[in-house]
Design a protein around this motif. Structure first.
Motif, short mmCIF file in Angstrom:
data_model
loop_
_atom_site.label_atom_id
_atom_site.label_comp_id
_atom_site.label_asym_id
_atom_site.label_seq_id
_atom_site.Cartn_x
_atom_site.Cartn_y
_atom_site.Cartn_z
N GLY A 65 0.68 -1.25 0.08
CA GLY A 65 0.21 -0.08 0.01
C GLY A 65 0.67 1.24 0.02
O GLY A 65 0.31 2.37 0.75
N ILE A 66 2.09 1.34 -0.44
CA ILE A 66 2.57 2.53 -0.50
C ILE A 66 1.93 3.46 -1.69
O ILE A 66 1.49 3.03 -2.59
N GLU A 67 2.00 4.77 -1.49
CA GLU A 67 1.06 5.80 -2.01
C GLU A 67 1.78 7.25 -1.82
O GLU A 67 2.87 7.19 -1.25
N ALA A 68 1.33 7.85 -2.89
CA ALA A 68 2.01 9.22 -3.08
C ALA A 68 1.71 10.11 -1.73
O ALA A 68 0.58 9.97 -1.17
N ASP A 92 0.41 13.45 0.25
CA ASP A 92 -0.47 14.37 0.10
C ASP A 92 0.39 15.86 -0.21
O ASP A 92 1.12 16.10 0.61
N THR A 147 2.94 4.68 4.96
CA THR A 147 2.71 4.31 3.70
C THR A 147 3.11 5.34 2.56
O THR A 147 2.94 4.96 1.39
N GLN A 148 3.37 6.76 3.08
CA GLN A 148 3.59 7.84 2.28
C GLN A 148 4.96 8.56 2.36
O GLN A 148 5.49 8.90 1.40
N SER A 180 6.64 13.62 -6.97
CA SER A 180 7.40 12.11 -7.26
C SER A 180 8.02 11.61 -6.14
O SER A 180 9.19 12.21 -5.94
N VAL A 239 6.05 7.00 -6.99
CA VAL A 239 4.57 7.33 -6.71
C VAL A 239 4.61 8.59 -7.01
O VAL A 239 5.42 9.63 -6.27
N ARG A 240 3.27 9.21 -7.33
CA ARG A 240 3.34 10.61 -7.78
C ARG A 240 1.88 10.95 -7.68
O ARG A 240 0.94 10.34 -7.63
N ARG A 241 1.66 12.22 -7.26
CA ARG A 241 0.43 12.93 -7.03
C ARG A 241 0.56 14.19 -7.60
O ARG A 241 1.58 15.11 -7.42
#
Length: 177
Positions: free
Chosen positions: A30-33, A35, A65-66, A138, A158-160
């Motif tokens: 569950g690694i995520e970008a 906020d 996870t971020q 990123s 991961v990117r947002r």
């Protein structure tokens, strides 16, 4: 002389199978970008940034996870995999061709700056022209894995993104006014 069949060999895991299990396990953690923390936010005309103003950039209230480090184990394809994941850099693409690379960054606060236009101590940018920009953060992760006697590293990005409005302030001097 008497012949005895040899014991069946235990299932041998190949490096390719161990790495495939590691990639599958890494995808499941569950690694995520991050906020995006941006000040001035620039998400509306009322909160737009301004040409020449110091824009602060940071990972907003990141979970494990971020941002940072995490260790876990997971089983994929019947193979138990140990994972150690860490992030240490965010590359901000500012939407005008420029990039800024830094760590987690420092959150902007009114108390910390007195509301003045001061540069971020560790992660910031100054726009030199007005416009609407897509800012993309990123985050680079490195996931070290070990399974069935093998080990390796899986790079992950991961990117947002967010839209930022940058305006221009102009002043006019009126003689005799």
């Amino acid at each position: 002389m008497r012949w005895l069949p040899s014991a069946p060999e235990a299932d041998v895991v190949t490096r390719a199978e161990a790495e495939a299990a590691a990639r599958q396990a890494a995808a499941s953690i569950g690694i995520e970008a991050i906020d995006l923390g941006i000040h001035p936010r620039g998400d509306t005309a009322a909160r737009m940034s301004v040409v020449g103003w110091n824009t602060w950039l940071w990972a907003e209230s990141p979970s494990s996870t971020q941002w940072g480090t995490m260790s876990t184990s997971a089983t994929a394809a019947g193979i138990t995999v140990s994972l150690n994941a860490s992030s240490s850099q965010v590359t901000w693409s500012m939407g005008d061709g420029a990039t800024v690379s830094c760590g987690q960054g420092t959150r902007w606060t009114m108390a910390g700056t007195g509301g003045r236009n001061v540069p971020s101590p560790d992660c910031g940018y100054v726009y030199d022209s007005e416009g609407r920009y897509t800012v993309t953060a990123s985050t680079d992760w490195s996931i070290d894995w070990s399974a069935a006697g093998y080990s390796g590293t899986i790079p992950l990005e991961v990117r947002r993104s967010a839209e930022v409005i940058v305006g221009e302030m102009q002043s006019v001097n009126l003689a005799g006014a």
